[in-house]
Motif scaffolding. Structure first.
Motif, PDB file in Angstrom:
ATOM      1  N   MET A   1       0.872  -1.256  -0.069  1.00 32.35           N
ATOM      2  CA  MET A   1      -0.019  -0.215  -0.055  1.00 32.35           C
ATOM      3  C   MET A   1       0.875   1.204  -0.058  1.00 32.35           C
ATOM      4  O   MET A   1       1.855   1.369   0.590  1.00 32.35           O
ATOM      5  N   ALA A   2       0.602   2.136  -0.923  1.00 36.78           N
ATOM      6  CA  ALA A   2       1.221   3.511  -0.791  1.00 36.78           C
ATOM      7  C   ALA A   2       1.511   4.257   0.695  1.00 36.78           C
ATOM      8  O   ALA A   2       0.439   3.864   1.577  1.00 36.78           O
ATOM      9  N   ILE A   3       2.538   4.943   0.837  1.00 33.41           N
ATOM     10  CA  ILE A   3       2.658   5.516   2.012  1.00 33.41           C
ATOM     11  C   ILE A   3       1.449   6.666   2.322  1.00 33.41           C
ATOM     12  O   ILE A   3       1.173   7.299   1.474  1.00 33.41           O
ATOM     13  N   GLN A   4       0.981   6.832   3.434  1.00 36.72           N
ATOM     14  CA  GLN A   4       0.249   7.930   3.675  1.00 36.72           C
ATOM     15  C   GLN A   4       0.581   8.707   4.976  1.00 36.72           C
ATOM     16  O   GLN A   4       0.955   8.132   5.902  1.00 36.72           O
ATOM     17  N   PHE A   5       0.586   9.947   4.593  1.00 32.52           N
ATOM     18  CA  PHE A   5       0.774  10.818   5.687  1.00 32.52           C
ATOM     19  C   PHE A   5      -0.430  11.195   6.552  1.00 32.52           C
ATOM     20  O   PHE A   5      -1.673  11.286   5.951  1.00 32.52           O
ATOM     21  N   LEU A   6      -0.325  10.815   7.634  1.00 35.15           N
ATOM     22  CA  LEU A   6      -1.603  10.913   8.781  1.00 35.15           C
ATOM     23  C   LEU A   6      -1.752  12.387   9.360  1.00 35.15           C
ATOM     24  O   LEU A   6      -2.607  12.949   9.470  1.00 35.15           O
ATOM     25  N   ASP A   7      -0.488  12.799  10.156  1.00 41.42           N
ATOM     26  CA  ASP A   7      -0.563  13.883  10.910  1.00 41.42           C
ATOM     27  C   ASP A   7       0.893  14.291  11.297  1.00 41.42           C
ATOM     28  O   ASP A   7       1.575  13.499  11.590  1.00 41.42           O
ATOM     29  N   THR A   8       0.640  15.510  11.906  1.00 38.95           N
ATOM     30  CA  THR A   8       2.028  15.950  12.416  1.00 38.95           C
ATOM     31  C   THR A   8       1.561  16.874  13.579  1.00 38.95           C
ATOM     32  O   THR A   8       0.681  17.870  13.582  1.00 38.95           O
ATOM     33  N   ARG A   9       2.122  17.050  15.055  1.00 37.67           N
ATOM     34  CA  ARG A   9       1.666  17.870  15.995  1.00 37.67           C
ATOM     35  C   ARG A   9       2.935  18.431  16.852  1.00 37.67           C
ATOM     36  O   ARG A   9       3.952  17.599  16.754  1.00 37.67           O
ATOM     37  N   ILE A  10       2.897  19.543  17.513  1.00 36.60           N
ATOM     38  CA  ILE A  10       3.772  20.043  18.052  1.00 36.60           C
ATOM     39  C   ILE A  10       3.393  20.239  19.582  1.00 36.60           C
ATOM     40  O   ILE A  10       2.230  20.762  19.685  1.00 36.60           O
ATOM     41  N   SER A  11       4.006  20.276  20.593  1.00 39.48           N
ATOM     42  CA  SER A  11       3.692  20.677  21.917  1.00 39.48           C
ATOM     43  C   SER A  11       4.771  21.588  22.291  1.00 39.48           C
ATOM     44  O   SER A  11       5.772  21.181  22.549  1.00 39.48           O
ATOM     45  N   ILE A  12       4.486  22.783  22.923  1.00 40.96           N
ATOM     46  CA  ILE A  12       5.445  23.783  23.381  1.00 40.96           C
ATOM     47  C   ILE A  12       5.354  23.988  24.876  1.00 40.96           C
ATOM     48  O   ILE A  12       4.083  24.657  25.250  1.00 40.96           O
ATOM     49  N   HIS A  13       5.977  23.214  25.800  1.00 38.75           N
ATOM     50  CA  HIS A  13       5.559  23.644  27.222  1.00 38.75           C
ATOM     51  C   HIS A  13       6.368  25.095  27.726  1.00 38.75           C
ATOM     52  O   HIS A  13       5.859  25.900  28.485  1.00 38.75           O
ATOM     53  N   SER A  14       7.506  25.147  26.881  1.00 39.92           N
ATOM     54  CA  SER A  14       8.104  26.470  27.126  1.00 39.92           C
ATOM     55  C   SER A  14       8.961  26.769  25.912  1.00 39.92           C
ATOM     56  O   SER A  14       9.556  26.162  25.333  1.00 39.92           O
ATOM     57  N   ASP A  15       8.811  28.211  25.350  1.00 39.50           N
ATOM     58  CA  ASP A  15       9.644  28.555  23.972  1.00 39.50           C
ATOM     59  C   ASP A  15      10.575  29.567  24.290  1.00 39.50           C
ATOM     60  O   ASP A  15      10.919  29.996  23.376  1.00 39.50           O
TER      61      ASP A  15
END
Length: 156
Positions: A1-15
């Motif tokens: 089956m072809a590659i599927q991009f599903l999701d990307t997320r970030i969490s920033i506790h402190s920047d």
């Protein structure tokens, strides 16, 4: 089956730098993401893979007399759970020895996960990053603390 991009997320506790959040042997939640994986086609539910990275910057509280033993800083990544340490499946536990006379640097982890198909079929998978210390050196979370994740599916 072809590659599927599903999701990307970030969490920033402190920047930013200059924080002084104390660290202890009680794990502190510094990253929390929910990756949406429900779009995986049925043939790909068993071939979802997740890439995770996390970074934390720590610093010393004033060290008057350095202890002989180093302090261990642990970064732990869990799948599932309710946001409290130990309630999810441990994906990675990386430990760093910190000496009072040594330099400090950002500490980072990279982890990968092949979640079970049942977790994929639930539609979202929660990943968390915790930091804790064990030793006699007082440390603080002093700079950026971030956690990132990406999910994809398929085999070719």
């Amino acid at each position: 089956m072809a590659i599927q991009f599903l999701d990307t997320r970030i969490s920033i506790h402190s920047d930013n730098f200059g924080g002084a959040e104390p660290l202890s042997d009680l794990p502190l939640l510094i990253g929390d993401i929910g990756l949406q994986v429900g779009a995986a086609v049925p043939a790909n539910t068993s071939s979802v893979r997740v890439a995770l990275t996390g970074t934390a910057v720590i610093d010393f509280v004033t060290v008057v007399e350095p202890p002989a033993e180093p302090t261990v800083v642990s970064l732990t990544v869990e799948r599932g759970g309710d946001g409290s340490a130990g309630t999810g499946v441990t994906i990675l536990n990386q430990q760093f020895e910190i000496s009072a006379l040594g330099p400090l640097f950002p500490i980072s982890v990279t982890a990968a996960d092949f979640p079970p198909a049942a977790d994929v079929l639930a539609g979202e998978i929660r990943y968390t990053l915790f930091i804790a210390t064990d030793g006699f050196i007082d440390l603080v979370l002093s700079g950026p603390a971030v956690f990132n994740g990406t999910a994809a599916a398929g085999t070719t």
